[in-house]
Design a protein around this motif. Structure first.
Motif, PDB file in Angstrom:
ATOM      1  N   ILE A   1      27.214  -1.263  36.804  1.00 20.10           N
ATOM      2  CA  ILE A   1      25.926  -1.082  37.474  1.00 20.10           C
ATOM      3  C   ILE A   1      24.846  -0.724  36.458  1.00 20.10           C
ATOM      4  CG2 ILE A   1      24.655   0.388  39.084  1.00 20.10           C
ATOM      5  CD1 ILE A   1      27.205   0.486  40.798  1.00 20.10           C
ATOM      6  N   ASP A   2      25.173   0.156  35.529  1.00 27.62           N
ATOM      7  CA  ASP A   2      24.209   0.528  34.486  1.00 27.62           C
ATOM      8  C   ASP A   2      23.792  -0.693  33.675  1.00 27.62           C
ATOM      9  OD1 ASP A   2      24.307   3.182  35.236  1.00 27.62           O
ATOM     10  OD2 ASP A   2      25.694   3.785  33.650  1.00 27.62           O
ATOM     11  N   ALA A   3      24.771  -1.528  33.313  1.00 24.37           N
ATOM     12  CA  ALA A   3      24.469  -2.703  32.496  1.00 24.37           C
ATOM     13  C   ALA A   3      23.606  -3.697  33.260  1.00 24.37           C
ATOM     14  CB  ALA A   3      25.766  -3.376  32.049  1.00 24.37           C
ATOM     15  N   TYR A   4      23.853  -3.833  34.558  1.00 22.42           N
ATOM     16  CA  TYR A   4      23.090  -4.789  35.360  1.00 22.42           C
ATOM     17  C   TYR A   4      21.687  -4.282  35.656  1.00 22.42           C
ATOM     18  CZ  TYR A   4      21.653  -7.578  39.422  1.00 22.42           C
ATOM     19  OH  TYR A   4      20.952  -8.370  40.293  1.00 22.42           O
ATOM     20  N   CYS A   5      21.575  -3.033  36.070  1.00 23.01           N
ATOM     21  CA  CYS A   5      20.288  -2.494  36.519  1.00 23.01           C
ATOM     22  C   CYS A   5      19.350  -2.181  35.358  1.00 23.01           C
ATOM     23  CB  CYS A   5      20.503  -1.238  37.361  1.00 23.01           C
ATOM     24  SG  CYS A   5      21.333  -1.541  38.918  1.00 23.01           S
ATOM     25  N   ASP A   6      19.908  -1.736  34.249  1.00 25.97           N
ATOM     26  CA  ASP A   6      19.089  -1.374  33.101  1.00 25.97           C
ATOM     27  C   ASP A   6      18.008  -0.385  33.555  1.00 25.97           C
ATOM     28  OD1 ASP A   6      18.429  -1.508  30.385  1.00 25.97           O
ATOM     29  OD2 ASP A   6      17.002  -3.121  30.693  1.00 25.97           O
ATOM     30  N   LYS A   7      16.751  -0.734  33.416  1.00 22.35           N
ATOM     31  CA  LYS A   7      15.660   0.190  33.768  1.00 22.35           C
ATOM     32  C   LYS A   7      15.114  -0.041  35.177  1.00 22.35           C
ATOM     33  CE  LYS A   7      14.112   0.606  28.947  1.00 22.35           C
ATOM     34  NZ  LYS A   7      15.204  -0.201  28.391  1.00 22.35           N
ATOM     35  N   GLU A   8      15.696  -0.941  35.938  1.00 22.04           N
ATOM     36  CA  GLU A   8      15.176  -1.264  37.265  1.00 22.04           C
ATOM     37  C   GLU A   8      15.408  -0.120  38.251  1.00 22.04           C
ATOM     38  OE1 GLU A   8      13.256  -3.257  40.212  1.00 22.04           O
ATOM     39  OE2 GLU A   8      13.410  -3.858  38.111  1.00 22.04           O
ATOM     40  N   ASP A   9      14.491   0.057  39.186  1.00 25.42           N
ATOM     41  CA  ASP A   9      14.639   1.021  40.269  1.00 25.42           C
ATOM     42  C   ASP A   9      15.789   0.571  41.160  1.00 25.42           C
ATOM     43  OD1 ASP A   9      14.451   2.746  42.398  1.00 25.42           O
ATOM     44  OD2 ASP A   9      12.465   2.075  43.052  1.00 25.42           O
ATOM     45  N   ARG A  10      16.816   1.393  41.263  1.00 21.81           N
ATOM     46  CA  ARG A  10      18.010   0.982  42.006  1.00 21.81           C
ATOM     47  C   ARG A  10      17.823   1.029  43.521  1.00 21.81           C
ATOM     48  NH1 ARG A  10      22.801   3.160  37.979  1.00 21.81           N
ATOM     49  NH2 ARG A  10      21.666   2.603  36.081  1.00 21.81           N
TER      50      ARG A  10
ATOM     51  N   PRO B   1      25.252  -7.606  30.013  1.00 24.54           N
ATOM     52  CA  PRO B   1      24.030  -6.833  29.761  1.00 24.54           C
ATOM     53  C   PRO B   1      22.961  -7.592  28.973  1.00 24.54           C
ATOM     54  CG  PRO B   1      25.682  -6.226  28.161  1.00 24.54           C
ATOM     55  CD  PRO B   1      26.334  -7.221  29.080  1.00 24.54           C
ATOM     56  N   GLU B   2      23.325  -8.775  28.467  1.00 24.16           N
ATOM     57  CA  GLU B   2      22.331  -9.541  27.718  1.00 24.16           C
ATOM     58  C   GLU B   2      21.133  -9.900  28.596  1.00 24.16           C
ATOM     59  OE1 GLU B   2      26.451 -10.681  26.131  1.00 24.16           O
ATOM     60  OE2 GLU B   2      25.507 -10.238  28.055  1.00 24.16           O
ATOM     61  N   HIS B   3      21.423 -10.132  29.863  1.00 19.86           N
ATOM     62  CA  HIS B   3      20.374 -10.514  30.810  1.00 19.86           C
ATOM     63  C   HIS B   3      20.472  -9.610  32.045  1.00 19.86           C
ATOM     64  CE1 HIS B   3      19.696 -14.134  28.424  1.00 19.86           C
ATOM     65  NE2 HIS B   3      21.004 -14.318  28.424  1.00 19.86           N
ATOM     66  N   PRO B   4      19.887  -8.422  32.002  1.00 20.82           N
ATOM     67  CA  PRO B   4      19.956  -7.518  33.155  1.00 20.82           C
ATOM     68  C   PRO B   4      19.076  -8.005  34.298  1.00 20.82           C
ATOM     69  CG  PRO B   4      18.541  -6.593  31.465  1.00 20.82           C
ATOM     70  CD  PRO B   4      19.136  -7.847  30.875  1.00 20.82           C
ATOM     71  N   PHE B   5      19.089  -7.241  35.404  1.00 17.87           N
ATOM     72  CA  PHE B   5      18.222  -7.554  36.538  1.00 17.87           C
ATOM     73  C   PHE B   5      16.793  -7.740  36.037  1.00 17.87           C
ATOM     74  CE2 PHE B   5      15.330  -6.528  39.936  1.00 17.87           C
ATOM     75  CZ  PHE B   5      15.872  -7.195  41.015  1.00 17.87           C
ATOM     76  N   PRO B   6      16.075  -8.768  36.518  1.00 18.60           N
ATOM     77  CA  PRO B   6      16.363  -9.611  37.678  1.00 18.60           C
ATOM     78  C   PRO B   6      16.985 -10.964  37.360  1.00 18.60           C
ATOM     79  CG  PRO B   6      14.078  -9.893  37.083  1.00 18.60           C
ATOM     80  CD  PRO B   6      14.665  -8.940  36.072  1.00 18.60           C
ATOM     81  N   ALA B   7      17.588 -11.151  36.187  1.00 23.67           N
ATOM     82  CA  ALA B   7      18.038 -12.486  35.779  1.00 23.67           C
ATOM     83  C   ALA B   7      19.002 -13.107  36.788  1.00 23.67           C
ATOM     84  CB  ALA B   7      18.681 -12.411  34.394  1.00 23.67           C
TER      85      ALA B   7
ATOM     86  N   HIS C   1      28.488  -9.293  34.991  1.00 24.48           N
ATOM     87  CA  HIS C   1      28.634  -9.471  33.540  1.00 24.48           C
ATOM     88  C   HIS C   1      29.630 -10.558  33.175  1.00 24.48           C
ATOM     89  CE1 HIS C   1      32.380  -7.303  34.164  1.00 24.48           C
ATOM     90  NE2 HIS C   1      32.737  -7.609  32.922  1.00 24.48           N
ATOM     91  N   ALA C   2      30.376 -11.066  34.157  1.00 27.12           N
ATOM     92  CA  ALA C   2      31.415 -12.053  33.889  1.00 27.12           C
ATOM     93  C   ALA C   2      31.458 -13.040  35.052  1.00 27.12           C
ATOM     94  CB  ALA C   2      32.774 -11.368  33.706  1.00 27.12           C
ATOM     95  N   GLY C   3      32.355 -14.016  34.944  1.00 25.13           N
ATOM     96  CA  GLY C   3      32.463 -15.037  35.973  1.00 25.13           C
ATOM     97  C   GLY C   3      31.672 -16.277  35.599  1.00 25.13           C
ATOM     98  N   SER C   4      32.107 -17.395  36.151  1.00 25.06           N
ATOM     99  CA  SER C   4      31.484 -18.674  35.851  1.00 25.06           C
ATOM    100  C   SER C   4      31.893 -19.679  36.920  1.00 25.06           C
ATOM    101  CB  SER C   4      31.934 -19.179  34.473  1.00 25.06           C
ATOM    102  OG  SER C   4      33.329 -19.495  34.501  1.00 25.06           O
TER     103      SER C   4
END
Length: 312
Positions: A217-226, A118-124, A87-90
């Protein structure tokens, strides 16, 4: 477990604790950017021969990259993917780290960034990083002869491990892959069962709590199968035929145990693996190498081990 290095403990004490309630992702990003000058340390930035900022074509738009060239004749090329909890870093937040790696190893270093949750969850993040990896493998031989290495810290280690799995599966069609992978305190198991690892249950890291990790993890995975190996590399059924790996873990890190299990599974699958554990440093210590002497010594030891592993 040994006590934390005093300078590390003092640094962590200066970081404000997370505010209660949902994560303010924008504020977290701003805080990370604001800490850059402090993390560089009193010695300033490591000198390199040149830095080139560019973009490559990504799946839905440009992916930013930077290319760092060493003062000496380059001995190979290293691709570095930044952490930041997805969610952060550049490219800015890892500039000082990329310079140190470039200067220490005498390798060209290519850093790449990605769209953030969370604006761009997996797989972005995965797709952007894979696009950077594909570009890297095609272009890196033009920068220098020698080994090609992929590396990442924390969330970046997660992405690096997932990319190695993807490239391994494509080898049947002749795709290239890396000669080695350096995974710094990587997150490799994002499944719910990972909460049962002793290092997660211990929750001993003063600056990296389990509940914060769960939210990221929730923000990144969103609805994806973990259990998707591109999300949780440890969930892959087959870990054979992957690049030799050097994995760095920390005794107090909630991610420690999953990374150790990953190293063990790689070894059992016939992959050459080196595992380094530090019991007195914090998550993210490589970014503090210019500020905290113990972190600088540990970073030098890790890069020295990598140098031996890849023969440069």
């Amino acid at each position: 477990m040994m006590p934390l290095d005093p300078a590390t403990e003092q640094f962590l004490a200066q970081i404000p604790p997370p505010e209660p309630g949902p994560i303010d992702f924008a504020k977290q990003r701003q805080r990370g950017e604001a800490m850059i000058s402090m993390m560089v340390g009193p010695g300033g930035l490591d000198e390199v021969a040149g830095v080139e900022e560019s973009e490559i074509d990504g799946p839905i738009g440009p992916v930013p990259i930077r290319i760092y060239r060493p003062l000496e004749q380059a001995k190979g090329v290293l691709h570095y993917i930044h952490g930041g909890g997805w969610h952060a870093g550049s490219l800015r937040t890892i500039d000082h780290t990329a310079r140190r790696i470039c200067r220490t190893l005498g390798m060209v270093v290519v850093t790449s960034s990605y769209r953030l949750a969370p604006e761009h969850p997996f797989p972005a993040a995965f797709e952007d990083s894979l696009a950077a990896a594909e570009w890297f493998l095609a272009e890196a031989p033009k920068f220098a002869a020698g080994p090609l290495v992929i590396s990442g810290d924390s969330a970046g280690g997660n992405l690096a491990a997932a990319i190695c799995l993807t490239l391994r599966d494509r080898m049947v069609r002749g795709d290239k892959s890396y000669d080695a992978q350096l995974l710094l305190y990587p997150a490799v198991d994002l499944r719910a069962i990972a909460a049962q690892y002793p290092s997660r249950r211990r929750d001993a890291h003063p600056g990296f709590r389990g509940e914060d990790l769960d939210a990221l993890i929730d923000a990144y995975c969103d609805k994806e199968d973990r259990a998707n190996p591109h999300v949780s590399p440890l969930a892959a059924a087959d870990l054979s035929a992957l690049p030799p790996a050097l994995i760095v873990v920390l005794s107090i890190d909630p991610l420690r145990d999953e990374a150790v299990v990953y190293a063990e599974r790689l070894k059992d699958s016939g992959v050459s693996v080196g595992l380094i554990e530090f019991d007195h440093l914090s998550h993210g210590f490589v970014d503090l190498a210019g500020l905290i002497p113990a972190a600088g010594e540990a970073t030098a030891a890790v890069l020295g081990r990598l140098r031996t592993m890849i023969g440069i």
